[in-house]
Design a protein around this motif. Structure first.
Motif, PDB file in Angstrom:
ATOM      1  N   THR A  91       0.843  -1.187   0.000  1.00 32.89           N
ATOM      2  CA  THR A  91       0.000   0.000   0.000  1.00 32.89           C
ATOM      3  C   THR A  91       0.882   1.242   0.000  1.00 32.89           C
ATOM      4  OG1 THR A  91      -1.654  -1.198   1.299  1.00 32.89           O
ATOM      5  CG2 THR A  91      -1.882   1.188   1.182  1.00 32.89           C
ATOM      6  N   THR A  92       0.574   2.209  -0.848  1.00 29.86           N
ATOM      7  CA  THR A  92       1.348   3.448  -0.893  1.00 29.86           C
ATOM      8  C   THR A  92       0.814   4.420   0.158  1.00 29.86           C
ATOM      9  OG1 THR A  92      -0.045   4.655  -2.465  1.00 29.86           O
ATOM     10  CG2 THR A  92       1.555   3.109  -3.392  1.00 29.86           C
ATOM     11  N   GLY A 149      -2.706   4.003  -2.798  1.00 31.54           N
ATOM     12  CA  GLY A 149      -2.630   3.145  -3.978  1.00 31.54           C
ATOM     13  C   GLY A 149      -2.144   1.756  -3.611  1.00 31.54           C
ATOM     14  N   HIS A 166       0.746  -1.063 -10.650  1.00 27.66           N
ATOM     15  CA  HIS A 166       0.733   0.093  -9.730  1.00 27.66           C
ATOM     16  C   HIS A 166      -0.479   0.934 -10.089  1.00 27.66           C
ATOM     17  CE1 HIS A 166       1.891   3.564  -7.429  1.00 27.66           C
ATOM     18  NE2 HIS A 166       3.133   3.176  -7.233  1.00 27.66           N
ATOM     19  N   THR A 167      -1.396   1.071  -9.157  1.00 25.02           N
ATOM     20  CA  THR A 167      -2.669   1.734  -9.469  1.00 25.02           C
ATOM     21  C   THR A 167      -2.533   3.236  -9.683  1.00 25.02           C
ATOM     22  OG1 THR A 167      -3.201   1.973  -7.103  1.00 25.02           O
ATOM     23  CG2 THR A 167      -4.000  -0.021  -8.236  1.00 25.02           C
ATOM     24  N   GLU A 168      -1.372   3.809  -9.372  1.00 30.65           N
ATOM     25  CA  GLU A 168      -1.192   5.253  -9.531  1.00 30.65           C
ATOM     26  C   GLU A 168      -0.356   5.617 -10.753  1.00 30.65           C
ATOM     27  OE1 GLU A 168      -1.524   6.705  -4.908  1.00 30.65           O
ATOM     28  OE2 GLU A 168       0.357   5.783  -5.539  1.00 30.65           O
TER      29      GLU A 168
END
Length: 234
Positions: free
Chosen positions: A71-72, A76, A182-184
């Motif tokens: 988790t970022t 993200g 990577h969702t971002e």
């Protein structure tokens, strides 16, 4: 790709020796888990943030748990397991998600090819079109809002670009597919500030006819799959 059984979570304490990470569970206890990513993991390590891990029932494993997600700080999610990239690509091709790779009736993995003793990640074949050689790369490096590959100097990646150019010269179709875990990340570029030779070769590859695609993953704590195309800057 679903995570079965469901992933468990903890807080990242540290990653070390490339293959190991220590995490703290909710009850305060600490465990060591396997890190299935041999790369630098640049900008993917956030101590104190939530990690998600799978658990193996194999009694012969020294470390039963495998790090799957990070988790970022901004919420993200990153797919840490770089080995999942090929499986995610295969799943997406078979489900028609990657429209550019539709229309083939034979799918093969890890086929020997090229002039430098390589194995292609995916080979697609059909009677009415040239063979399609696909190299799959996992992209997780985010810097200043831009996704980059590679996250460290990659002699192997450079070799694969040369091999793809050679396939084009033989009349085949050659594709470099970035699996963005990577969702971002919404755009991918060669990391010229990290590996200038790779960036140079990528430009040469595009000019020679190698196709470059990037598809972004949707990630939850239960599932990860390729969902949509994102832009590539060469």
């Amino acid at each position: 790709m679903q995570f079965i059984p469901a992933l468990k979570q903890g807080k990242l304490l540290k990653r070390y020796k490339r293959f190991l990470a220590d995490i703290q569970l909710d009850d305060g206890s600490e465990i060591t888990i396997h890190c299935p990513n041999t790369g630098s993991m640049r900008n993917c390590l956030f101590e104190g943030e939530t990690v998600w891990f799978s658990t193996s029932a194999n009694p012969k494993r020294k470390y039963a748990h495998t790090w799957e997600l990070m988790t970022t700080p901004s919420g993200g999610l990153i797919g840490i397991h770089s080995g999942n990239a090929n499986a995610l690509a295969e799943e997406a091709i078979n489900n028609g998600i990657i429209s550019e790779l539709a229309g083939y009736d034979k799918f093969s993995r890890e086929v020997k090819y090229g002039e430098e003793n390589s194995r292609i990640d995916i080979l697609l074949e059909a009677k009415d079109k040239p063979a399609c050689f696909i190299e799959v790369k996992s992209c997780t490096l985010l810097e200043d809002g831009q996704g980059y590959f590679p996250d460290a100097v990659s002699l192997r990646g450079q070799k694969h670009l040369r091999e793809l150019m050679h396939m084009v010269s033989l009349g085949h179709r050659a594709v470099l597919l970035f699996v963005v875990q990577h969702t971002e990340i919404n755009s991918v570029s060669a990391a010229a500030h990290i590996d200038p030779e790779y960036a140079k070769l990528l430009k040469e590859a595009v000019i020679s006819g190698v196709e470059v695609l990037a598809y972004r993953c949707e990630i939850t704590s239960n599932e990860i799959h390729l969902a949509q195309a994102c832009s590539v800057r060469v």
